[in-house]
Design a protein around this motif. Sequence first.
Motif, PDB file in Angstrom:
ATOM      1  N   SER A 183       0.837  -1.208   0.000  1.00 18.26           N
ATOM      2  CA  SER A 183       0.000   0.000   0.000  1.00 18.26           C
ATOM      3  C   SER A 183       0.867   1.252   0.000  1.00 18.26           C
ATOM      4  O   SER A 183       0.560   2.238  -0.690  1.00 18.26           O
ATOM      5  CB  SER A 183      -0.916  -0.001   1.232  1.00 18.26           C
ATOM      6  OG  SER A 183      -1.833  -1.071   1.181  1.00 18.26           O
ATOM      7  N   SER A 185      -2.500   1.559  -4.679  1.00 21.20           N
ATOM      8  CA  SER A 185      -2.252   1.717  -3.245  1.00 21.20           C
ATOM      9  C   SER A 185      -3.495   1.381  -2.435  1.00 21.20           C
ATOM     10  O   SER A 185      -3.419   0.661  -1.427  1.00 21.20           O
ATOM     11  CB  SER A 185      -1.795   3.147  -2.954  1.00 21.20           C
ATOM     12  OG  SER A 185      -1.598   3.353  -1.580  1.00 21.20           O
ATOM     13  N   SER A 235      -5.017  -3.029  -0.118  1.00 17.88           N
ATOM     14  CA  SER A 235      -5.674  -3.419   1.130  1.00 17.88           C
ATOM     15  C   SER A 235      -6.713  -4.515   0.915  1.00 17.88           C
ATOM     16  O   SER A 235      -7.126  -5.182   1.872  1.00 17.88           O
ATOM     17  CB  SER A 235      -6.342  -2.208   1.783  1.00 17.88           C
ATOM     18  OG  SER A 235      -7.313  -1.641   0.927  1.00 17.88           O
TER      19      SER A 235
END
Length: 602
Positions: free
Chosen positions: A223, A407, A411
């Motif tokens: 990330s 980025s 997650s």
Amino acid sequence: MEKDIDGCQDGAKTVASAMLGTEGTDSQLDDFVGAHPDYNEEEEEQKYYRRKRLGVIKNVVAASLAGTLTYSVYLGLLQMQLILHYDETYREVKYSNIRLEDIDRKVLMGINVTPVAALLYTPILIRFFGTKWAMFLAVGIYALFVSSNYWERYYTLVPSAVAIGMVIVPLWASMGTYIMRMAQKYYEYINYKEEQEKEKERQRAPRDTCNAYIIIFQTVFYSCFHLSFVCAQMPMVFFLNNYLYQLNHTLFAVKHCGTLSHGTLPGFNKTVLQSLPRSVSLIIVESALMAAAFLAMLVVLVLCGAAYRPMEEIDMRSIGWGNIFQLPFKHMRDYRLRHLFPLFIYSGFEVLFVCTGFSLVGCVVGWEVTERGQAALSPCSLQNYGVCALGLERLAYLLMAYGFSASLCSSLALCMLRLRRHTPLLAGAFIHAVLLVTLFCWAPEPRHLAQAPLLYSIAALWGTGSALNKTGISILLGMLYKKKERQDFIFTIYHWWQALAIFTVYLWSGLPMKAKLSIMLLTLVVAVGTYLWMEQKVAWNVEVRLPRIPRPRHKTRGYRYLEDNSDETGSDGDGDKEDDDRQPTEATRQDELPKEDGEQLG
């Protein structure tokens, strides 16, 4: 007689007083050096391991920040310099007598070709310097490349480019190993009581003990790292865009885009700068980039702790340099790695669709040589699709859309905490397959700004697929190979195959866009098929074939380990009786190992 009795009584009193004095001194000493009455051993132990866990988190954040800064500087500087060198007027006015286009060609060759040999020296480099210091050395060489651009000559640019090519694989292998070790150490510090009991009872840890921390730490790293594509566009957004022509000038002679184009974008103007930047302005920009590169070095040096204890690093080195050289090749006999090779290759092929020829492992592949021997922009997707439709001045914003999306979507790999581990990899492959088919069938119109929303969406979706791909592969390798003596070998193999794929892309840059898309789609299908077959074999508990890690061979003299014949390749010792990488049904006794394993290190 009375005098004798009195003398005895006086002596008794003296002895008693001396004993009382000694007891008083002992009690005072106990009060001074003894345990504090309010001391709670369990509470102090908890505080100690809490500090250790915070230190591990600090290490992960620092390594992620250092990687982001390093690649932001490298990609941003290289992108800016290659665009400047592409302009005919800039070359003629500033560097007419040094053949700048020939230097650019050799720079790109050094960056792309040198990593092919990285498998021969990367494990030795990491074991010799240690994981942290290998990272520091690689980041320092990237800073050296930035400094070489102050004086653009053959003898400054080409050697620094070759040096970068040499440390691409070591940097990524050491970073992958470092994040993996931090996950394992965090698990040890959060379950320290269980670890102590297991050490006393000599029990093996469960196979899936630290998987959750591997997932979380790799997600944090990627990330942060994908933001480097956003930060790399700062020189272009705040500096270079002020000097670029608008799309009506740069794309005036362009007739076809996308899959209708062949090689370099036909008709792209040789002059892209409406005015030449002053040398002072360039020096200011390069100084800012150099400061960021130096900051990355300081972050690794000051904030990143060691991945292993000193004695662990000595033990890992003392298995013999010959064995260290051989083990990456012998690990390739493991069917799990062999089935993942196509996935590694596709991960390198993704570079066609990232940024004006930049890839996630730091190799520039998108600039090629035209018929006139001049460095030209690559036929990557953002060149033949985004730049062709929107102009060079909007390239930075396309790449920023890619970086932000990658980025944020890194997650999504956290879903592996609840879902099966193949979910993010298959999701990323599906997204890329849909996009490849879309790009194969659709060609944008030149100089048509109405297509901007669609192109930004494609860039963002490609970033989503790339994030799931890169994060998922690193997590998968961490789950399959938890033994600390194997991790640097495994991540070296992974990034070496990526480097081979990027070298292949560098060679095929003159192919038509349809051929490139077809190769990528075929590679993706093969990669998904072999990966699913690997997972099926793991579910069937098919026995893996791993080389035994030799026992350390050293002599103890005083407080130091002195290596004895550490360069001999026959120091295989007794082998590993227990290996966390193996399946439950796998052999753990020497007589149950494959026949070759007993001889392969000799």
